[in-house]
Scaffold this motif. Sequence first.
Motif, mmCIF file in Angstrom:
data_model
loop_
_atom_site.group_PDB
_atom_site.id
_atom_site.type_symbol
_atom_site.label_atom_id
_atom_site.label_comp_id
_atom_site.label_asym_id
_atom_site.label_seq_id
_atom_site.Cartn_x
_atom_site.Cartn_y
_atom_site.Cartn_z
ATOM 1 N N ASP A 60 -2.074 -1.756 -14.602
ATOM 2 C CA ASP A 60 -1.332 -2.299 -13.456
ATOM 3 C C ASP A 60 -1.225 -1.277 -12.329
ATOM 4 N N VAL A 61 -1.163 0.011 -12.679
ATOM 5 C CA VAL A 61 -1.126 1.062 -11.656
ATOM 6 C C VAL A 61 -2.482 1.150 -10.962
ATOM 7 N N LEU A 62 -3.547 1.109 -11.754
ATOM 8 C CA LEU A 62 -4.894 1.130 -11.165
ATOM 9 C C LEU A 62 -5.094 -0.066 -10.238
ATOM 10 N N GLU A 65 -3.263 0.421 -6.998
ATOM 11 C CA GLU A 65 -3.946 1.383 -6.135
ATOM 12 C C GLU A 65 -5.165 0.758 -5.469
ATOM 13 N N ILE A 66 -5.906 -0.031 -6.230
ATOM 14 C CA ILE A 66 -7.086 -0.712 -5.677
ATOM 15 C C ILE A 66 -6.665 -1.690 -4.587
ATOM 16 N N ALA A 67 -5.599 -2.457 -4.863
ATOM 17 C CA ALA A 67 -5.113 -3.431 -3.874
ATOM 18 C C ALA A 67 -4.689 -2.721 -2.593
ATOM 19 N N GLU A 68 -4.008 -1.592 -2.724
ATOM 20 C CA GLU A 68 -3.579 -0.835 -1.546
ATOM 21 C C GLU A 68 -4.780 -0.309 -0.762
ATOM 22 N N ASP A 69 -5.779 0.187 -1.475
ATOM 23 C CA ASP A 69 -7.000 0.656 -0.812
ATOM 24 C C ASP A 69 -7.671 -0.477 -0.054
ATOM 25 N N LEU A 70 -7.708 -1.652 -0.662
ATOM 26 C CA LEU A 70 -8.329 -2.811 0.002
ATOM 27 C C LEU A 70 -7.535 -3.236 1.228
#
Length: 97
Positions: A60-62, A65-70
Amino acid sequence: MLHPENRHERKPTWSEKKNPEGRWRGFTYEEIVARDKCSLDIFWLKDESLEDSSKLPDPDVLAAEIAEDLRSALEQIESVLGDLRQRATITEGRKSD
């Protein structure tokens, strides 16, 4: 645009005499291994931080982080798009003058 699947069809764009600014140039194996400190070993590319999966963050943390990067990437793309639209509007205004 060239894709990996047609890499064998590519033609060099670099030429010592005709196009020294060309961006793509093929090298023979002999040219590569003749270079100082040449190594064709790709094992140095390993990311050691990924070797021990017990050190990875929870999924869920990964995912967060991916969602924030996107989201960040999308904001940057929208900013560039806004700039392009603004420039297009200015350019069209000049043409109509």
